[in-house]
Design a protein around this motif. Structure first.
Motif, PDB file in Angstrom:
ATOM      1  N   VAL A 384      85.570  33.731  19.718  1.00 39.42           N
ATOM      2  CA  VAL A 384      84.340  33.347  20.422  1.00 39.42           C
ATOM      3  C   VAL A 384      84.685  32.517  21.651  1.00 39.42           C
ATOM      4  CG1 VAL A 384      82.225  31.972  20.242  1.00 39.42           C
ATOM      5  CG2 VAL A 384      82.889  33.498  18.370  1.00 39.42           C
ATOM      6  N   GLY A 385      85.706  31.669  21.522  1.00 34.31           N
ATOM      7  CA  GLY A 385      86.103  30.806  22.631  1.00 34.31           C
ATOM      8  C   GLY A 385      85.721  29.367  22.426  1.00 34.31           C
ATOM      9  N   VAL A 386      85.808  28.891  21.198  1.00 31.54           N
ATOM     10  CA  VAL A 386      85.502  27.496  20.899  1.00 31.54           C
ATOM     11  C   VAL A 386      86.706  26.646  21.291  1.00 31.54           C
ATOM     12  CG1 VAL A 386      84.988  25.842  19.055  1.00 31.54           C
ATOM     13  CG2 VAL A 386      83.947  28.121  19.028  1.00 31.54           C
ATOM     14  N   PRO A 387      86.521  25.578  22.091  1.00 30.77           N
ATOM     15  CA  PRO A 387      87.652  24.712  22.455  1.00 30.77           C
ATOM     16  C   PRO A 387      88.234  24.059  21.210  1.00 30.77           C
ATOM     17  CG  PRO A 387      85.717  24.282  23.825  1.00 30.77           C
ATOM     18  CD  PRO A 387      85.266  25.161  22.710  1.00 30.77           C
ATOM     19  N   PRO A 388      89.524  23.798  21.148  1.00 27.57           N
ATOM     20  CA  PRO A 388      90.544  23.998  22.196  1.00 27.57           C
ATOM     21  C   PRO A 388      91.382  25.246  21.948  1.00 27.57           C
ATOM     22  CG  PRO A 388      91.410  22.540  20.525  1.00 27.57           C
ATOM     23  CD  PRO A 388      90.059  22.994  20.021  1.00 27.57           C
ATOM     24  N   THR A 389      90.826  26.239  21.323  1.00 26.21           N
ATOM     25  CA  THR A 389      91.593  27.425  20.936  1.00 26.21           C
ATOM     26  C   THR A 389      92.057  28.217  22.154  1.00 26.21           C
ATOM     27  OG1 THR A 389      89.632  28.806  20.777  1.00 26.21           O
ATOM     28  CG2 THR A 389      90.279  27.598  18.786  1.00 26.21           C
ATOM     29  N   VAL A 390      93.022  29.088  21.931  1.00 29.02           N
ATOM     30  CA  VAL A 390      93.555  29.905  23.012  1.00 29.02           C
ATOM     31  C   VAL A 390      92.492  30.864  23.542  1.00 29.02           C
ATOM     32  CG1 VAL A 390      94.470  31.737  21.506  1.00 29.02           C
ATOM     33  CG2 VAL A 390      95.568  31.267  23.705  1.00 29.02           C
ATOM     34  N   GLY A 391      91.542  31.266  22.694  1.00 27.71           N
ATOM     35  CA  GLY A 391      90.465  32.129  23.154  1.00 27.71           C
ATOM     36  C   GLY A 391      89.603  31.477  24.204  1.00 27.71           C
ATOM     37  N   PHE A 392      89.375  30.170  24.080  1.00 21.93           N
ATOM     38  CA  PHE A 392      88.607  29.430  25.072  1.00 21.93           C
ATOM     39  C   PHE A 392      89.360  29.330  26.389  1.00 21.93           C
ATOM     40  CE2 PHE A 392      88.289  25.264  27.142  1.00 21.93           C
ATOM     41  CZ  PHE A 392      86.991  25.340  27.637  1.00 21.93           C
ATOM     42  N   VAL A 393      90.642  28.987  26.319  1.00 18.72           N
ATOM     43  CA  VAL A 393      91.402  28.720  27.540  1.00 18.72           C
ATOM     44  C   VAL A 393      91.533  29.985  28.388  1.00 18.72           C
ATOM     45  CG1 VAL A 393      93.575  27.861  28.465  1.00 18.72           C
ATOM     46  CG2 VAL A 393      92.656  26.885  26.359  1.00 18.72           C
ATOM     47  N   GLY A 394      91.813  31.114  27.732  1.00 17.58           N
ATOM     48  CA  GLY A 394      91.936  32.355  28.478  1.00 17.58           C
ATOM     49  C   GLY A 394      90.660  32.718  29.214  1.00 17.58           C
ATOM     50  N   LYS A 395      89.529  32.651  28.498  1.00 16.26           N
ATOM     51  CA  LYS A 395      88.242  32.969  29.136  1.00 16.26           C
ATOM     52  C   LYS A 395      87.937  31.997  30.267  1.00 16.26           C
ATOM     53  CE  LYS A 395      85.960  34.986  25.071  1.00 16.26           C
ATOM     54  NZ  LYS A 395      84.812  34.856  24.137  1.00 16.26           N
ATOM     55  N   TRP A 396      88.274  30.724  30.066  1.00 17.16           N
ATOM     56  CA  TRP A 396      87.967  29.709  31.077  1.00 17.16           C
ATOM     57  C   TRP A 396      88.712  30.005  32.381  1.00 17.16           C
ATOM     58  CZ3 TRP A 396      84.510  26.155  32.080  1.00 17.16           C
ATOM     59  CH2 TRP A 396      84.788  25.186  33.039  1.00 17.16           C
ATOM     60  N   TYR A 397      89.980  30.311  32.295  1.00 17.80           N
ATOM     61  CA  TYR A 397      90.750  30.619  33.494  1.00 17.80           C
ATOM     62  C   TYR A 397      90.203  31.857  34.206  1.00 17.80           C
ATOM     63  CZ  TYR A 397      94.674  27.311  33.191  1.00 17.80           C
ATOM     64  OH  TYR A 397      95.461  26.182  33.204  1.00 17.80           O
ATOM     65  N   ILE A 398      89.837  32.880  33.445  1.00 15.09           N
ATOM     66  CA  ILE A 398      89.290  34.095  34.077  1.00 15.09           C
ATOM     67  C   ILE A 398      87.979  33.781  34.778  1.00 15.09           C
ATOM     68  CG2 ILE A 398      88.417  36.432  33.658  1.00 15.09           C
ATOM     69  CD1 ILE A 398      90.292  36.557  31.220  1.00 15.09           C
ATOM     70  N   ALA A 399      87.110  33.002  34.121  1.00 17.11           N
ATOM     71  CA  ALA A 399      85.813  32.655  34.721  1.00 17.11           C
ATOM     72  C   ALA A 399      86.004  31.810  35.979  1.00 17.11           C
ATOM     73  CB  ALA A 399      84.957  31.917  33.702  1.00 17.11           C
ATOM     74  N   VAL A 400      86.900  30.832  35.926  1.00 17.76           N
ATOM     75  CA  VAL A 400      87.154  29.991  37.100  1.00 17.76           C
ATOM     76  C   VAL A 400      87.732  30.827  38.237  1.00 17.76           C
ATOM     77  CG1 VAL A 400      88.562  28.089  37.989  1.00 17.76           C
ATOM     78  CG2 VAL A 400      87.427  27.867  35.771  1.00 17.76           C
ATOM     79  N   GLY A 401      88.613  31.763  37.909  1.00 16.80           N
ATOM     80  CA  GLY A 401      89.155  32.649  38.929  1.00 16.80           C
ATOM     81  C   GLY A 401      88.078  33.487  39.587  1.00 16.80           C
ATOM     82  N   ALA A 402      87.103  33.966  38.792  1.00 19.18           N
ATOM     83  CA  ALA A 402      85.993  34.742  39.362  1.00 19.18           C
ATOM     84  C   ALA A 402      85.137  33.881  40.273  1.00 19.18           C
ATOM     85  CB  ALA A 402      85.145  35.335  38.234  1.00 19.18           C
ATOM     86  N   VAL A 403      84.937  32.623  39.901  1.00 24.85           N
ATOM     87  CA  VAL A 403      84.174  31.695  40.752  1.00 24.85           C
ATOM     88  C   VAL A 403      84.925  31.447  42.051  1.00 24.85           C
ATOM     89  CG1 VAL A 403      83.334  29.323  40.945  1.00 24.85           C
ATOM     90  CG2 VAL A 403      82.957  30.606  38.836  1.00 24.85           C
ATOM     91  N   GLU A 404      86.243  31.239  41.963  1.00 26.42           N
ATOM     92  CA  GLU A 404      87.039  31.026  43.180  1.00 26.42           C
ATOM     93  C   GLU A 404      86.950  32.222  44.119  1.00 26.42           C
ATOM     94  OE1 GLU A 404      90.539  28.184  41.176  1.00 26.42           O
ATOM     95  OE2 GLU A 404      90.959  30.244  41.778  1.00 26.42           O
ATOM     96  N   ALA A 405      86.853  33.428  43.550  1.00 31.95           N
ATOM     97  CA  ALA A 405      86.746  34.638  44.365  1.00 31.95           C
ATOM     98  C   ALA A 405      85.309  34.931  44.777  1.00 31.95           C
ATOM     99  CB  ALA A 405      87.313  35.832  43.595  1.00 31.95           C
ATOM    100  N   GLN A 406      84.384  34.068  44.330  1.00 31.88           N
ATOM    101  CA  GLN A 406      82.955  34.215  44.614  1.00 31.88           C
ATOM    102  C   GLN A 406      82.379  35.521  44.081  1.00 31.88           C
ATOM    103  OE1 GLN A 406      82.244  33.480  48.801  1.00 31.88           O
ATOM    104  NE2 GLN A 406      82.879  31.342  48.645  1.00 31.88           N
TER     105      GLN A 406
END
Length: 501
Positions: A384-406
């Motif tokens: 699901v992506g509950v912190p601090p699991t690896v599932g959360f961190v991976g999704k977070w980086y992808i989402a932040v990358g999408a925001v950086e790319a607008q």
């Protein structure tokens, strides 16, 4: 310079032949030989990964024949990570399979062939050689799916064979177009020569389209996923855990490698349609995979459709084409293998002890099998992506990358994927912890009606220590690997800088 890379591929392939011939003398030699080979390969993979992360990429030219005629093996930070994953997961599943089965030297020989094929996909620097290893991996995966003792396994393997062959053929057709335009199959040479031909060339764009769609099929991107649910659900539990963790994962890596090493980010900057293809594939897979998972009543089919959604997230990280998103895509690719493989194996432990394979049969599972239910819940929340699991961190980086790319719509879908994943895992956790078990499932005939946690046997089997160890290690890694992402990202940055430059 080191001569170790070819041994990564040769070791499991040679061990496979040894297992097959050893079976002629004694039928129970497969597991120990496979385990020794797995330990050796894990040590070799870890050694090479250490060298790559401390001294830079490793290149080895097979037979001394330089490109463009020769075959090159290349190990960088990305491929080293995948090779370590393949070695570690395959060894863990072996511990599980010793009791869970299937058994017999032919099974272990095929298993090792698949490990060798997947390793070859990860380390090759030649697009045709990658096709050869894709075919080795595909054929052995079909055989493992068919290793079950039911007609369902045979049907699932046949469907996998037909659809998988189409995917491999499309990939080969794309390689053929690229070769016609450049006269080379080496990835580094192809990258330079495709740029000379011109990214607006119909031939170059056609080559990418065929290769991408072929690998979409192999990775199970919606709507080209049709082989996956039945292959995962119809195969033995050990095989489900193995192929769900590694097969589509390695083919997703192949898509990333071809996209960044052969066609390069410049191709996607010049051809908007190519990036659009990746984004659309990602969004549709994330949404459709989750909705189909919610509608399933069989546990393994639900987990299979979940994989369609999760590989959509990896595809999204590739589509964004910046370093933050690629770190997320790599972390999620590796983390998904651990989490999803663990979930399939945990489902196998539960089915072995209780016979439960449907969603409704998990009611009250925490009373009957508190340890197995706990492990399943931990892995589910990591997915699901509950912190601090690896599932959360991976999704977070992808989402932040999408925001950086607008890419705001894509970022919204990535964040919404957490709720979509929660939709199908929450109902399982609710049944396990907040419902009473059915009266018929509370006890085995002739035993006390009092629950006997993690020891009740309903279908003639009892989970072994190796089976429990495999799922416990997966759950522990799902939680702890999240903390390792930052140093891992620092190690991966030189590779990503080179791939994204």
């Amino acid at each position: 310079m080191t001569d170790l890379p070819p041994f990564l591929v040769a070791l499991p392939l040679v061990a496979s032949v040894v297992v097959l011939f050893a079976g002629l003398a004694r039928s129970e030699t497969g597991w120990p030989i496979a385990t020794l080979a797995g330990l050796a390969q894990l040590g070799l993979a870890a050694t090479l990964a250490y060298r790559v992360f401390t001294a830079g990429p490793i290149s080895y030219v097979v037979g001394g024949y330089e490109a463009f005629y020769g075959i090159e093996l290349v190990i960088d930070g990305l491929s080293a990570s995948v090779v370590v994953l393949i070695a570690a997961v395959s060894l863990g599943v072996l511990a599980y399979a010793r009791t869970a089965g299937p058994r017999g030297n032919p099974f272990y020989a095929t298993y090792l062939l698949l490990v060798g094929g997947l390793t070859g996909v990860a380390v090759t620097g030649d697009v045709f050689n990658m096709y050869v290893f894709i075919e080795i991996s595909g054929l052995t995966a079909y055989a493992l799916v068919a290793s079950g003792d039911t007609g369902r396994s045979a049907v699932a393997a046949l469907k996998y064979l037909i659809v998988g062959t189409v995917g491999a053929s499309l990939y080969l057709l794309g390689v053929g177009y690229a070769y016609i335009g450049t006269g080379t199959l080496n990835m580094a040479d192809l990258s330079a020569m495709l740029a000379e031909v011109g990214y607006q060339s119909t031939l170059v764009q056609t080559a990418f389209a065929f290769i991408a769609i072929g690998l979409f099929i192999k990775t199970a991107v919606f709507p080209l996923h049709t082989w996956q649910p039945e292959a995962y659900a119809g195969s033995p539990d050990s095989v489900s855990g193995f192929i769900s963790a590694l097969v589509s994962t390695t083919f997703a890596y192949a898509l990333i490698r071809i996209s960044l090493s052969v066609f390069t980010p410049d191709f996607f900057a010049a051809v908007d349609l190519a990036q659009t293809l990746l984004i659309v594939g990602a969004v549709v897979s994330i949404v459709a995979g989750s909705l189909l998972a919610v509608s399933q009543t069989e546990i393994k089919r639900m987990l299979a459709y979940s994989s369609v959604s999760q590989f959509g997230l990896v595809l999204a990280g590739l589509a964004v084409l910046n370093q933050t998103a690629m770190i997320g895509a790599t972390v999620h690719l590796l983390g998904h293998a651990v989490m999803k493989g663990g979930l399939f194996l945990a489902a196998g432990v539960i089915a072995t002890a209780t016979g439960a394979r449907e969603v409704h049969e998990y009611e009250g599972l925490s009373e009957r099998m508190p340890y197995a239910a706990g492990v399943f819940a931990v892995l589910a929340f990591s997915m699901v992506g509950v912190p601090p699991t690896v599932g959360f961190v991976g999704k977070w980086y992808i989402a932040v990358g999408a925001v950086e790319a607008q890419l705001w719509p894509l970022a919204a879908i990535i964040l919404a994927s957490t709720l979509l994943t929660l939709a199908y895992f929450a109902r399982l956790v609710e049944r396990m912890y907040f419902r009473e078990p059915a009266a018929a499932d509370d006890h085995v005939e002739g035993e006390s009606a009092e629950p006997q946690p993690d020891a009740v046997v309903a279908d003639g089997g009892r989970p072994s220590l190796g089976m429990y160890a495999a799922v416990l290690v997966a759950a522990a890694l799902a939680v702890t690997l999240g903390a390792a992402v930052v140093p891992f990202a620092e190690l991966l940055e030189p590779t990503l800088d080179l791939l994204l430059s």
